[in-house]
Design a protein around this motif. Structure first.
Motif, short mmCIF file in Angstrom:
data_model
loop_
_atom_site.label_atom_id
_atom_site.label_comp_id
_atom_site.label_asym_id
_atom_site.label_seq_id
_atom_site.Cartn_x
_atom_site.Cartn_y
_atom_site.Cartn_z
N ASP A 35 -7.63 -8.69 11.35
CA ASP A 35 -6.38 -8.94 10.89
C ASP A 35 -6.07 -10.37 10.96
O ASP A 35 -5.41 -10.81 9.73
CB ASP A 35 -5.17 -8.61 11.99
N ASP A 84 -0.80 7.30 5.28
CA ASP A 84 -0.90 5.91 5.45
C ASP A 84 -2.35 5.33 5.08
O ASP A 84 -2.25 4.26 4.68
CB ASP A 84 -0.85 5.60 7.02
N LYS A 130 -0.67 -1.17 14.94
CA LYS A 130 0.56 -1.10 13.86
C LYS A 130 1.19 0.07 13.70
O LYS A 130 2.29 0.33 13.49
CB LYS A 130 -0.06 -1.76 12.48
N ARG A 152 4.80 0.62 0.61
CA ARG A 152 4.50 -0.86 -0.05
C ARG A 152 5.40 -1.29 -1.18
O ARG A 152 5.69 -2.60 -1.49
CB ARG A 152 2.96 -0.70 -0.52
N THR A 203 10.06 1.53 9.11
CA THR A 203 9.97 2.45 9.90
C THR A 203 10.25 3.67 8.88
O THR A 203 10.86 3.65 8.18
CB THR A 203 11.18 2.95 10.80
N THR A 220 3.66 -0.60 8.42
CA THR A 220 3.80 -2.10 7.81
C THR A 220 2.63 -1.92 6.67
O THR A 220 2.12 -1.09 6.64
CB THR A 220 2.77 -3.04 8.89
N ALA A 267 0.84 -6.53 7.74
CA ALA A 267 2.03 -6.67 8.81
C ALA A 267 3.03 -7.77 8.23
O ALA A 267 3.95 -8.00 8.80
CB ALA A 267 1.84 -6.95 10.12
N GLN A 268 2.84 -8.36 6.90
CA GLN A 268 4.00 -9.27 6.43
C GLN A 268 5.14 -8.35 5.96
O GLN A 268 6.25 -8.76 6.04
CB GLN A 268 3.54 -9.89 5.05
N LYS A 269 5.06 -7.00 5.79
CA LYS A 269 6.18 -6.01 5.48
C LYS A 269 6.14 -4.90 6.48
O LYS A 269 5.17 -4.50 6.98
CB LYS A 269 5.93 -5.51 4.02
N LYS A 270 7.38 -4.83 7.39
CA LYS A 270 7.45 -3.92 8.52
C LYS A 270 8.74 -3.12 8.10
O LYS A 270 9.57 -3.55 7.51
CB LYS A 270 7.75 -4.78 9.67
N ASP A 276 6.30 3.60 12.95
CA ASP A 276 6.38 2.29 12.47
C ASP A 276 5.44 2.10 11.24
O ASP A 276 4.56 2.71 11.41
CB ASP A 276 5.91 1.06 13.48
#
Ligand code: TMP
Length: 243
Positions: free
Chosen positions: A125, A196, A11, A219, A42, A33, A37-40, A31
């Motif tokens: 995941d 992160d 990710k 987030r 940059t 997430t 990874a439901q929210k993506k 990138d």
């Protein structure tokens, strides 16, 4: 020199082979997430920032006797690392209650945890990285009992070193996630240590949203994500090379 082959794209990073089978090249991406990874999105400049912060934190830990996978950074967003067999665990250390701990236990945000909490999550995941009990971890043979104790003691030692370093940056290290790998028989700290993978609170601000300097800004849609990451980098660099 042979062309690097993409081994794996995650990710936040891409892993490439190099001419040396014992060495891999990691490309840090912009990138971002969240929530598996439901929210993506940059975060502009994140790749370079996270690579540079991770570099300095790995070097600091190495100097204090923590073996890591870090070799060097050929560019601002790439890191050469030792090829390791990743242990499929996410080791989370918490000094202050936040995030999933508050959601799952009802503990108030900001509750000081003394001694710090060490948690093991299954790095998977498809299953949403579930929290493991020690018995489940043993049952699934994700790590030997000796490795689990070694992971716990390394994580706590890393916590002392990073807490002290971030304190000098006027940043509170709330919690963070580590990953480890085996290089033959040796356990090495792997992956990254960056905004992160850590919760970082600015000690100059007590406002619960404004003080956030980490991925919680992304987030929770708090805005100012790039600026927060940049500020962490600046404070880290100022401590590494005092002006
Ligand atoms: P949590 O409170 O959401 O469980 O997160 C604990 C710490 O782990 C926090 O510093 C963020 C980090 N983390 C990751 O690095 N990757 C992840 O996938 C998750 C869920 C958390």
């Amino acid at each position: 020199m042979s062309t690097p082959t993409k081994l794996y794209e995650g990710k936040a990073k891409i892993l490439y082979t190099t001419d040396d089978p014992g060495v891999l090249l990691t490309q840090f991406k912009d990138d971002a997430t969240a929530f598996n990874a439901q929210k993506k999105g940059t975060i502009a400049g994140k790749g370079e920032i996270n690579c540079t912060i991770s570099q300095h934190l790995f070097q600091l830990l190495e100097r204090q006797g923590i073996p890591t996978h870090f070799i060097d950074c050929p560019s601002a967003s790439t890191m050469r690392v030792k090829a390791v067999k990743i242990i499929p665990l996410e080791v989370v250390v918490r000094n202050i209650a936040a995030g999933s701990l508050c959601q799952q236990t009802g503990l108030a945000l900001g509750t000081v945890l003394n001694p710090p909490l060490v948690e093991f999550y299954y790095k998977n995941d498809a299953l949403g990285d579930p929290l493991l009990t020690i018995d489940r971890l043993r049952m699934m043979a994700l790590a030997t009992p000796e490795q689990v104790e070694q992971l716990r003691s390394m994580a706590l030692k890393i916590n002392v070193l990073l807490t002290d370093f971030f304190q000098r940056c006027a940043i509170t290290l709330v919690d963070f996630k580590l990953e480890f790998g085996m290089e033959g028989e040796q356990l090495l700290l792997a992956d990254e240590i960056s905004p992160d993978t850590c919760r970082l609170w600015d000690q100059a601000d007590t406002d619960p949203d404004r003080r956030v300097m980490d991925k919680d800004r992304f987030r929770r849609d708090l805005g100012g994500v790039e600026q927060a990451y940049q500020h962490v980098l600046e404070r880290v660099l100022a401590q590494i090379t005092p002006v």
